[in-house]
Scaffold this motif. Structure first.
Motif, PDB file in Angstrom:
ATOM      1  N   ALA A 165       0.833  -1.206   0.000  1.00 30.17           N
ATOM      2  CA  ALA A 165       0.000   0.000   0.000  1.00 30.17           C
ATOM      3  C   ALA A 165       0.864   1.250   0.000  1.00 30.17           C
ATOM      4  O   ALA A 165       0.600   2.213  -0.731  1.00 30.17           O
ATOM      5  N   HIS A 166       1.916   1.247   0.807  1.00 27.68           N
ATOM      6  CA  HIS A 166       2.801   2.401   0.866  1.00 27.68           C
ATOM      7  C   HIS A 166       3.495   2.614  -0.479  1.00 27.68           C
ATOM      8  O   HIS A 166       3.572   3.746  -0.975  1.00 27.68           O
ATOM      9  N   ALA A 167       3.997   1.540  -1.065  1.00 27.25           N
ATOM     10  CA  ALA A 167       4.691   1.656  -2.355  1.00 27.25           C
ATOM     11  C   ALA A 167       3.743   2.170  -3.435  1.00 27.25           C
ATOM     12  O   ALA A 167       4.125   3.006  -4.273  1.00 27.25           O
ATOM     13  N   MET A 168       2.507   1.680  -3.433  1.00 30.65           N
ATOM     14  CA  MET A 168       1.520   2.100  -4.419  1.00 30.65           C
ATOM     15  C   MET A 168       1.266   3.596  -4.333  1.00 30.65           C
ATOM     16  O   MET A 168       1.300   4.322  -5.336  1.00 30.65           O
ATOM     17  N   LEU A 169       1.019   4.087  -3.118  1.00 32.05           N
ATOM     18  CA  LEU A 169       0.690   5.496  -2.952  1.00 32.05           C
ATOM     19  C   LEU A 169       1.905   6.389  -3.185  1.00 32.05           C
ATOM     20  O   LEU A 169       1.789   7.460  -3.786  1.00 32.05           O
ATOM     21  N   ALA A 170       3.068   5.963  -2.705  1.00 27.93           N
ATOM     22  CA  ALA A 170       4.278   6.765  -2.920  1.00 27.93           C
ATOM     23  C   ALA A 170       4.591   6.895  -4.404  1.00 27.93           C
ATOM     24  O   ALA A 170       5.000   7.957  -4.877  1.00 27.93           O
ATOM     25  N   ALA A 171       4.398   5.814  -5.161  1.00 31.87           N
ATOM     26  CA  ALA A 171       4.633   5.878  -6.607  1.00 31.87           C
ATOM     27  C   ALA A 171       3.663   6.844  -7.273  1.00 31.87           C
ATOM     28  O   ALA A 171       4.031   7.586  -8.197  1.00 31.87           O
ATOM     29  N   LEU A 172       2.423   6.860  -6.810  1.00 31.45           N
ATOM     30  CA  LEU A 172       1.432   7.777  -7.369  1.00 31.45           C
ATOM     31  C   LEU A 172       1.819   9.225  -7.060  1.00 31.45           C
ATOM     32  O   LEU A 172       1.701  10.111  -7.919  1.00 31.45           O
ATOM     33  N   ILE A 173       2.274   9.479  -5.835  1.00 27.96           N
ATOM     34  CA  ILE A 173       2.703  10.823  -5.463  1.00 27.96           C
ATOM     35  C   ILE A 173       3.889  11.250  -6.325  1.00 27.96           C
ATOM     36  O   ILE A 173       3.933  12.380  -6.834  1.00 27.96           O
ATOM     37  N   ARG A 174       4.851  10.370  -6.507  1.00 32.61           N
ATOM     38  CA  ARG A 174       6.017  10.700  -7.332  1.00 32.61           C
ATOM     39  C   ARG A 174       5.602  11.004  -8.773  1.00 32.61           C
ATOM     40  O   ARG A 174       6.169  11.890  -9.416  1.00 32.61           O
ATOM     41  N   ARG A 175       4.627  10.256  -9.264  1.00 34.08           N
ATOM     42  CA  ARG A 175       4.155  10.502 -10.622  1.00 34.08           C
ATOM     43  C   ARG A 175       3.547  11.899 -10.724  1.00 34.08           C
ATOM     44  O   ARG A 175       3.768  12.621 -11.700  1.00 34.08           O
ATOM     45  N   GLY A 176       2.774  12.284  -9.710  1.00 32.60           N
ATOM     46  CA  GLY A 176       2.187  13.610  -9.713  1.00 32.60           C
ATOM     47  C   GLY A 176       3.233  14.705  -9.599  1.00 32.60           C
ATOM     48  O   GLY A 176       3.101  15.775 -10.209  1.00 32.60           O
ATOM     49  N   ILE A 177       4.287  14.452  -8.835  1.00 37.39           N
ATOM     50  CA  ILE A 177       5.378  15.423  -8.719  1.00 37.39           C
ATOM     51  C   ILE A 177       6.113  15.551 -10.055  1.00 37.39           C
ATOM     52  O   ILE A 177       6.410  16.662 -10.521  1.00 37.39           O
ATOM     53  N   ALA A 178       6.391  14.415 -10.683  1.00 37.01           N
ATOM     54  CA  ALA A 178       7.120  14.429 -11.951  1.00 37.01           C
ATOM     55  C   ALA A 178       6.350  15.158 -13.041  1.00 37.01           C
ATOM     56  O   ALA A 178       6.945  15.809 -13.918  1.00 37.01           O
ATOM     57  N   SER A 179       5.025  15.078 -12.997  1.00 35.20           N
ATOM     58  CA  SER A 179       4.211  15.729 -14.028  1.00 35.20           C
ATOM     59  C   SER A 179       3.975  17.205 -13.745  1.00 35.20           C
ATOM     60  O   SER A 179       3.442  17.923 -14.590  1.00 35.20           O
ATOM     61  N   GLY A 180       4.373  17.660 -12.553  1.00 37.16           N
ATOM     62  CA  GLY A 180       4.134  19.045 -12.175  1.00 37.16           C
ATOM     63  C   GLY A 180       2.791  19.273 -11.518  1.00 37.16           C
ATOM     64  O   GLY A 180       2.457  20.405 -11.156  1.00 37.16           O
ATOM     65  N   GLU A 181       2.014  18.232 -11.357  1.00 37.94           N
ATOM     66  CA  GLU A 181       0.705  18.366 -10.713  1.00 37.94           C
ATOM     67  C   GLU A 181       0.847  18.628  -9.217  1.00 37.94           C
ATOM     68  O   GLU A 181       0.080  19.401  -8.636  1.00 37.94           O
ATOM     69  N   PHE A 182       1.811  17.944  -8.584  1.00 36.90           N
ATOM     70  CA  PHE A 182       2.047  18.085  -7.148  1.00 36.90           C
ATOM     71  C   PHE A 182       3.350  18.827  -6.894  1.00 36.90           C
ATOM     72  O   PHE A 182       4.293  18.734  -7.683  1.00 36.90           O
ATOM     73  N   ARG A 183       3.399  19.521  -5.773  1.00 33.84           N
ATOM     74  CA  ARG A 183       4.632  20.190  -5.359  1.00 33.84           C
ATOM     75  C   ARG A 183       5.636  19.139  -4.870  1.00 33.84           C
ATOM     76  O   ARG A 183       5.237  18.027  -4.471  1.00 33.84           O
ATOM     77  N   PRO A 184       6.939  19.457  -4.901  1.00 34.81           N
ATOM     78  CA  PRO A 184       7.963  18.457  -4.575  1.00 34.81           C
ATOM     79  C   PRO A 184       8.097  18.229  -3.072  1.00 34.81           C
ATOM     80  O   PRO A 184       9.017  18.723  -2.417  1.00 34.81           O
ATOM     81  N   LEU A 185       7.184  17.476  -2.518  1.00 38.78           N
ATOM     82  CA  LEU A 185       7.218  17.090  -1.110  1.00 38.78           C
ATOM     83  C   LEU A 185       7.708  15.657  -0.983  1.00 38.78           C
ATOM     84  O   LEU A 185       7.727  14.904  -1.956  1.00 38.78           O
ATOM     85  N   ASP A 186       8.085  15.279   0.210  1.00 34.99           N
ATOM     86  CA  ASP A 186       8.566  13.919   0.460  1.00 34.99           C
ATOM     87  C   ASP A 186       7.398  12.938   0.314  1.00 34.99           C
ATOM     88  O   ASP A 186       6.436  12.995   1.093  1.00 34.99           O
TER      89      ASP A 186
END
Length: 235
Positions: free
Chosen positions: A139-160
Motif C-alpha cells: 500500500a505504501h509503495a503504491m501510494l508513494a509511486a502515485l505521489i512521485r508521478r504527480g510530482i514528476a508531471s508538475g501536478e504536485f509540489r515536490p514534497l517527500d
C-alpha cells in the motif's frame, strides 16, 4: 442415504465454510483479542467442529493471516491493479479512489483488522511481519509511486512522498481503530465517517497541488526513491 437434491446444498455449505470461519474469527478476534480467543470458539461461532476448522487452517496464527489477507490485502491488490492502469492526473485518483476504498473498509468488517493489529502485533511478531509484507509495504509503495508521478508531471509540489503517504493514511487507520475501540464507549465522531474521510483526503490533496499556499517548497531530491517504510503501528 441423502437424496440427490440435498447434495448441491451440502456442497454449497462446504464451499462457504472458509468464508464463514474467517468472518467468525475476525469478529471474535476483535471482540476478545487474538490471544484470548480459542480455536473451538471460532469453530462454534461458524457452526462447525474444531476439527473442521483445522481442515482449512493449520493453526490459529494461520487463521489470523488468512483474515488479514481476505479482508485487507486482497482488496489492496485489486486497487493496485486499478491504479497501475490509470494514466491521467493523480489527484482525482486520491480524491475518489482512495477515499472510496477507505469508506468501504471503514464500513465493513475489514476495519476491525486495524484495531486487531495495533492491539496484538507486539505479542506476535510473525503476524506483524506478515501484516507489513501483505498490507503496509504494498500500500505504501503504491501510494508513494502515485505521489512521485504527480510530482514528476508538475501536478504536485515536490514534497517527500513517504511523509505524504503517512499524512494520508495514518488518520484513516485511526478512524477504523476508533470504530472498534472508543466509539462504542463514548460519543461518536461529530462528523459522519464518510464525510471525514473525504474531507481528510481532499485536505491533503489540496496541499499537494502545485501553488497551494502555506507549505514551503522542498528540495527535489526528497522525491527520489526512499528507504523509509511505514512500520505497522504499535500500541
Amino acid at each position: 442415504m441423502s437424496s440427490p437434491a440435498a447434495d448441491p446444498a451440502r456442497r454449497r455449505r462446504k464451499d462457504a465454510r472458509p468464508q464463514e470461519l474467517l468472518e467468525a474469527a475476525l469478529a471474535l478476534f476483535v471482540d476478545k483479542g487474538f490471544a484470548a480467543t480459542r480455536a473451538e470458539e471460532v469453530a462454534q461461532a461458524a457452526g462447525v467442529s474444531k476439527g473442521t476448522l483445522y481442515l482449512y487452517f493449520q493453526s490459529k496464527e494461520d487463521l489470523l493471516k488468512a483474515v488479514i489477507s481476505h479482508f485487507v490485502s486482497q482488496r489492496i491488490a485489486a486497487t493496485l491493479g486499478e491504479i497501475a492502469q490509470h494514466t491521467g492526473p493523480c489527484g482525482p485518483v486520491l480524491r475518489q479512489g482512495l477515499a472510496d476504498w477507505w469508506i468501504e473498509a471503514h464500513d465493513s468488517p475489514a476495519a476491525g483488522v486495524f484495531k486487531l493489529i495495533i492491539s496484538e502485533v507486539r505479542n506476535f511478531p510473525e503476524i506483524g511481519r506478515f501484516y507489513a509484507q501483505e498490507v503496509v509495504e504494498p500500500a505504501h509503495a503504491m501510494l508513494a509511486a502515485l505521489i512521485r508521478r504527480g510530482i514528476a508531471s508538475g501536478e504536485f509540489r515536490p514534497l517527500d512522498p513517504d511523509l505524504v503517504v503517512h499524512s494520508l493514511i495514518l488518520p484513516l487507520v485511526m478512524l477504523c481503530v476508533h470504530r472498534h475501540s472508543l466509539a462504542p464507549c463514548v460519543s461518536p465522531l461529530s462528523a459522519d465517517a464518510a464525510q471525514f474521510i473525504r474531507h481528510h483526503v481532499n485536505l491533503v490533496v489540496d496541499g499537494l497541488q502545485t501553488g497551494a499556499p502555506g507549505l514551503p517548497p522542498q528540495d527535489s531530491a526528497c522525491c527520489g526513491p526512499s528507504t523509509r517504510s511505514l512500520e505497522p503501528p504499535s500500541p
